[in-house]
Design a protein around this motif. Structure first.
Motif, PDB file in Angstrom:
ATOM      1  N   LEU A  74       0.815  -1.208  -0.273  1.00  0.00           N
ATOM      2  CA  LEU A  74       0.053  -0.006  -0.298  1.00  0.00           C
ATOM      3  C   LEU A  74       0.507   1.190  -0.492  1.00  0.00           C
ATOM      4  O   LEU A  74       1.840   1.793   1.107  1.00  0.00           O
ATOM      5  N   LEU A  75       0.808   2.171  -1.070  1.00  0.00           N
ATOM      6  CA  LEU A  75       1.580   3.265  -0.600  1.00  0.00           C
ATOM      7  C   LEU A  75       0.427   4.498   0.046  1.00  0.00           C
ATOM      8  O   LEU A  75      -0.449   5.600  -0.832  1.00  0.00           O
ATOM      9  N   CYS A 124       4.745   6.592   3.205  1.00  0.00           N
ATOM     10  CA  CYS A 124       4.782   5.343   3.765  1.00  0.00           C
ATOM     11  C   CYS A 124       5.050   4.534   2.582  1.00  0.00           C
ATOM     12  O   CYS A 124       3.925   4.419   1.944  1.00  0.00           O
ATOM     13  N   LEU A 125       5.321   3.240   2.797  1.00  0.00           N
ATOM     14  CA  LEU A 125       5.138   2.128   1.570  1.00  0.00           C
ATOM     15  C   LEU A 125       4.512   1.117   2.963  1.00  0.00           C
ATOM     16  O   LEU A 125       5.259   0.574   4.286  1.00  0.00           O
ATOM     17  N   ILE A 126       4.222   0.665   2.739  1.00  0.00           N
ATOM     18  CA  ILE A 126       3.417  -0.597   4.160  1.00  0.00           C
ATOM     19  C   ILE A 126       3.182  -1.745   3.230  1.00  0.00           C
ATOM     20  O   ILE A 126       2.417  -2.100   2.571  1.00  0.00           O
ATOM     21  N   ASP A 127       3.139  -3.607   3.317  1.00  0.00           N
ATOM     22  CA  ASP A 127       3.352  -4.568   2.795  1.00  0.00           C
ATOM     23  C   ASP A 127       1.558  -4.551   3.653  1.00  0.00           C
ATOM     24  O   ASP A 127       1.256  -4.645   4.623  1.00  0.00           O
ATOM     25  N   ARG A 128       1.018  -4.869   2.284  1.00  0.00           N
ATOM     26  CA  ARG A 128      -0.631  -5.112   1.973  1.00  0.00           C
ATOM     27  C   ARG A 128      -0.655  -6.318   3.000  1.00  0.00           C
ATOM     28  O   ARG A 128      -1.807  -6.530   3.589  1.00  0.00           O
ATOM     29  N   LYS A 129       0.374  -7.539   2.658  1.00  0.00           N
ATOM     30  CA  LYS A 129      -1.053  -8.610   3.883  1.00  0.00           C
ATOM     31  C   LYS A 129      -0.607  -8.572   5.125  1.00  0.00           C
ATOM     32  O   LYS A 129      -1.316  -8.519   6.124  1.00  0.00           O
ATOM     33  N   PHE A 130       0.505  -8.096   5.407  1.00  0.00           N
ATOM     34  CA  PHE A 130       0.019  -7.715   7.290  1.00  0.00           C
ATOM     35  C   PHE A 130      -0.502  -6.036   7.565  1.00  0.00           C
ATOM     36  O   PHE A 130      -1.131  -6.750   8.552  1.00  0.00           O
ATOM     37  N   TYR A 131      -1.111  -5.086   6.608  1.00  0.00           N
ATOM     38  CA  TYR A 131      -1.894  -4.180   6.905  1.00  0.00           C
ATOM     39  C   TYR A 131      -3.262  -5.489   7.321  1.00  0.00           C
ATOM     40  O   TYR A 131      -3.616  -5.198   8.392  1.00  0.00           O
ATOM     41  N   GLU A 132      -3.497  -6.599   6.037  1.00  0.00           N
ATOM     42  CA  GLU A 132      -5.011  -7.167   5.948  1.00  0.00           C
ATOM     43  C   GLU A 132      -4.909  -7.850   7.838  1.00  0.00           C
ATOM     44  O   GLU A 132      -5.533  -8.319   7.823  1.00  0.00           O
ATOM     45  N   ARG A 133      -3.649  -7.828   7.594  1.00  0.00           N
ATOM     46  CA  ARG A 133      -4.318  -9.385   8.912  1.00  0.00           C
ATOM     47  C   ARG A 133      -3.747  -8.771  10.068  1.00  0.00           C
ATOM     48  O   ARG A 133      -4.460  -9.184  11.027  1.00  0.00           O
ATOM     49  N   CYS A 134      -3.417  -7.424  10.367  1.00  0.00           N
ATOM     50  CA  CYS A 134      -3.166  -7.052  11.966  1.00  0.00           C
ATOM     51  C   CYS A 134      -4.870  -6.260  11.650  1.00  0.00           C
ATOM     52  O   CYS A 134      -5.270  -5.201  12.742  1.00  0.00           O
ATOM     53  N   GLY A 135      -5.811  -5.906  10.784  1.00  0.00           N
ATOM     54  CA  GLY A 135      -7.319  -5.265  11.220  1.00  0.00           C
ATOM     55  C   GLY A 135      -6.914  -3.654  10.408  1.00  0.00           C
ATOM     56  O   GLY A 135      -7.905  -2.974  11.363  1.00  0.00           O
ATOM     57  N   GLY A 136      -5.389  -2.941   9.837  1.00  0.00           N
ATOM     58  CA  GLY A 136      -5.761  -2.017   9.167  1.00  0.00           C
ATOM     59  C   GLY A 136      -4.872  -0.612  10.762  1.00  0.00           C
ATOM     60  O   GLY A 136      -4.538  -1.409  11.975  1.00  0.00           O
ATOM     61  N   PHE A 137      -5.595   0.086  10.278  1.00  0.00           N
ATOM     62  CA  PHE A 137      -5.921   1.479  11.330  1.00  0.00           C
ATOM     63  C   PHE A 137      -7.073   1.061  11.690  1.00  0.00           C
ATOM     64  O   PHE A 137      -7.857   1.137  11.998  1.00  0.00           O
ATOM     65  N   ASP A 138      -6.443   1.909  13.296  1.00  0.00           N
ATOM     66  CA  ASP A 138      -7.839   1.543  14.663  1.00  0.00           C
ATOM     67  C   ASP A 138      -8.822   3.014  14.354  1.00  0.00           C
ATOM     68  O   ASP A 138      -7.860   4.049  14.626  1.00  0.00           O
ATOM     69  N   ILE A 164      -2.638   7.087  15.655  1.00  0.00           N
ATOM     70  CA  ILE A 164      -2.906   6.252  15.598  1.00  0.00           C
ATOM     71  C   ILE A 164      -1.477   5.414  14.950  1.00  0.00           C
ATOM     72  O   ILE A 164      -1.087   3.764  14.538  1.00  0.00           O
ATOM     73  N   MET A 165      -0.793   5.803  13.933  1.00  0.00           N
ATOM     74  CA  MET A 165       0.595   5.667  14.000  1.00  0.00           C
ATOM     75  C   MET A 165       1.431   4.429  14.858  1.00  0.00           C
ATOM     76  O   MET A 165       1.600   3.919  14.937  1.00  0.00           O
ATOM     77  N   THR A 166       0.967   5.170  16.042  1.00  0.00           N
ATOM     78  CA  THR A 166       1.945   4.668  17.446  1.00  0.00           C
ATOM     79  C   THR A 166       1.227   3.061  17.690  1.00  0.00           C
ATOM     80  O   THR A 166       1.835   2.164  17.649  1.00  0.00           O
ATOM     81  N   ASP A 167       0.044   3.549  17.101  1.00  0.00           N
ATOM     82  CA  ASP A 167      -0.867   1.507  17.643  1.00  0.00           C
ATOM     83  C   ASP A 167      -0.431   1.290  16.467  1.00  0.00           C
ATOM     84  O   ASP A 167      -0.153  -0.193  16.355  1.00  0.00           O
ATOM     85  N   PHE A 168      -0.879   1.390  14.805  1.00  0.00           N
ATOM     86  CA  PHE A 168      -0.368   0.370  13.824  1.00  0.00           C
ATOM     87  C   PHE A 168       1.107   0.078  14.277  1.00  0.00           C
ATOM     88  O   PHE A 168       1.804  -1.518  14.026  1.00  0.00           O
ATOM     89  N   PHE A 169       1.437   0.695  14.468  1.00  0.00           N
ATOM     90  CA  PHE A 169       3.437   0.514  14.553  1.00  0.00           C
ATOM     91  C   PHE A 169       3.981  -0.770  15.313  1.00  0.00           C
ATOM     92  O   PHE A 169       5.220  -1.323  15.205  1.00  0.00           O
ATOM     93  N   LEU A 170       3.155  -0.437  16.745  1.00  0.00           N
ATOM     94  CA  LEU A 170       3.275  -1.684  17.984  1.00  0.00           C
ATOM     95  C   LEU A 170       2.761  -2.674  17.351  1.00  0.00           C
ATOM     96  O   LEU A 170       2.744  -3.993  18.047  1.00  0.00           O
ATOM     97  N   LYS A 171       2.010  -2.387  16.572  1.00  0.00           N
ATOM     98  CA  LYS A 171       1.397  -3.874  16.082  1.00  0.00           C
ATOM     99  C   LYS A 171       2.463  -5.346  15.131  1.00  0.00           C
ATOM    100  O   LYS A 171       2.462  -5.767  14.945  1.00  0.00           O
ATOM    101  N   ALA A 172       3.111  -3.940  14.556  1.00  0.00           N
ATOM    102  CA  ALA A 172       4.449  -4.232  13.001  1.00  0.00           C
ATOM    103  C   ALA A 172       5.180  -5.551  14.720  1.00  0.00           C
ATOM    104  O   ALA A 172       5.438  -5.966  14.463  1.00  0.00           O
TER     105      ALA A 172
END
Length: 452
Positions: A275-276, A361-375, A383-391
């Motif tokens: 995802l871009l 930024c670029l985000i791996d699509r499979k990871f984005y879908e698997r982790c549920g995306g942004f809250d 929003i940013m901190t939460d997403f990258f803590l998931k990573a």
């Protein structure tokens, strides 16, 4: 049962005064369970006399003199073959150890997971003064591929050394760097103690006083630097090849650094894999930006790649983000010169970070879908901190790529009390441990990555 440490010192072209100072710092440790193995390849027996005259009654000191020079890597392996310790500590012949160094390393070793390799912060010795503190990141794979930020002084668990293999004797300058890259490539446990325990003396005091000899010495040093750079490129290139990573490796713009260029040429035919994200008010200043970001993203284990944001006045708006123990995110290197390297190369060198700017930024699509995306219940930088803590929780890396620069006008992303509370409820234990890529000895807030 106390851990026994084997401290290993390789001696060559030794300054006798600094060497004695080094041994005194080892003997003064408040942790007594160690042996000190000195491998001396200097001609003559001056060091032997220093040991026998100044430390005659300490059975923990083991001195070995080599008949002919064999190099640092061979000396390490030779010492380890006879070492009795459960942990080895590599230590420079002119450097000093803080008196509590072994105590803190022992405490780290006795934690539940222990470590295979452990390194600490360090500073430099200028005569009797301590200067230039190097407050380091926790394990930073991207940074380590460009420079040995860990250094040549660190501890190794003996059982891990057996599995990782010996130091490469064909290397003259960077056997420690190669060993560290090999350990990281095999996913060995690497720990970091955020304390200035090693005090490095960069100037051995060996520059000749005679003008003629000094000129010849400087010429020799230039040739040595060329050889060092060729070896550094070889070491990093071999490490990447062993991992199956396609990249070009060349000499860096700073001493003891290399430039790694990942192959991102297939980005246009693999658009579905990422995802871009790009805000409307972002202007890209670098050529081949998506290709460069995709080269990083295409590595195994990378969840997202961001870039360097600049603002007005040729200053850095952010080089990724850091977060404090309350989950508040701050732009890294904010306000610093875009032309400077930043503290420890933080602005100019690619590295792993806790978060990058979602505006481009670029985000791996499979990871984005698997982790549920942004809250959608969070706002602002939460929003940013939460997403990258998931990573991070998924064992994925987030990479800052300084080769891509973008410009954005003023942005004011505000959080809220409810949003921050929700973030802490979800990640409190993780956030309270602090940002693993930001040293707690450095100031938090907007004036980060400085020694003010």
């Amino acid at each position: 049962m106390d851990i026994l440490f084997s401290i290993i010192i390789y001696a060559s072209r030794t300054n006798r005064v600094y060497f004695r100072d080094c041994i005194e710092s080892v003997v003064a440790q408040d942790y007594p369970a160690f042996e000190l193995i000195i491998i001396d390849e200097n001609p003559g027996t001056d060091l032997s006399r220093i040991v026998s005259e100044f430390f005659p009654d300490d059975p923990r000191i083991i001195y070995r003199h080599l008949r002919r020079p064999a190099g640092r890597a061979w000396a390490y392996n030779y010492a380890i073959d006879t070492a009795r310790g459960q942990y080895y500590v590599l230590h420079g012949q002119h450097d000093r150890l803080s008196s509590n160094a072994l105590s803190l390393i022992a405490a780290e070793a006795q934690k539940e997971q222990g470590f295979a390799v452990c390194y600490t912060d360090c500073d430099e010795l200028d005569g009797g003064d301590r200067v230039n503190p190097r407050f380091k990141s926790d394990l930073n794979i991207e940074l380590l591929r460009q420079t040995n930020y860990i250094g040549a002084a660190f501890a190794i668990r003996a059982s891990s050394f057996v599995g990782l293999g010996k130091f490469r004797t064909e290397l003259s300058f960077f056997p420690e760097w190669e060993f560290l890259l090999r350990a990281v490539g095999r996913r060995a446990k690497v720990s970091h103690i955020s304390s200035l325990l090693f005090h490095i003396r960069p100037d051995d005091g060996l520059t000749p006083d005679d003008p003629g000899e000094a000129a010849a010495w400087r010429k020799e040093q230039k040739e040595t630097e060329k050889k060092k750079m060729r070896e550094a490129v070889t070491v990093v290139d071999a490490s990447l090849r062993a991992l199956g990573i396609s990249a070009g490796v060349s000499a860096g713009s700073r001493p003891d650094t290399v430039r790694v260029t990942y192959d991102g040429g297939a980005w246009d035919i693999k658009r579905d894999s990422f995802l871009l994200l790009k805000d409307k008010n972002v202007r890209v200043l670098s050529r081949h930006a998506v290709e460069r970001l995709f080269g990083c993203l295409n590595q195994p284990g990378v969840a997202a790649v961001g870039c360097r944001f600049v603002g007005s006045g040729l200053s850095v708006e952010n080089a990724g983000y850091i977060f404090d123990t309350n989950g508040v995110a701050f732009p890294a290197c904010h306000g610093q010169s875009v032309f400077g390297p930043g503290y420890g190369g933080r602005i100019s060198l690619r590295q792993d970070v806790s978060a990058v700017d979602l505006s481009f930024c670029l985000i791996d699509r499979k990871f984005y879908e698997r982790c549920g995306g942004f809250d959608g219940q969070l706002v602002g930088r939460d929003i940013m901190t939460d997403f990258f803590l998931k990573a991070a929780a998924a064992g994925r890396r987030v990479v800052y790529e300084p080769a891509v620069t973008v410009y954005r006008g003023h942005q004011d992303l505000k959080s809220s009390g409810d949003s921050n509370s929700a973030l802490l409820d979800r990640w409190k234990k993780r956030i309270r441990r602090g940002d693993p890529y930001y040293n707690p000895n450095l100031p938090m807030g907007l004036s980060n990555y400085t020694l003010e």
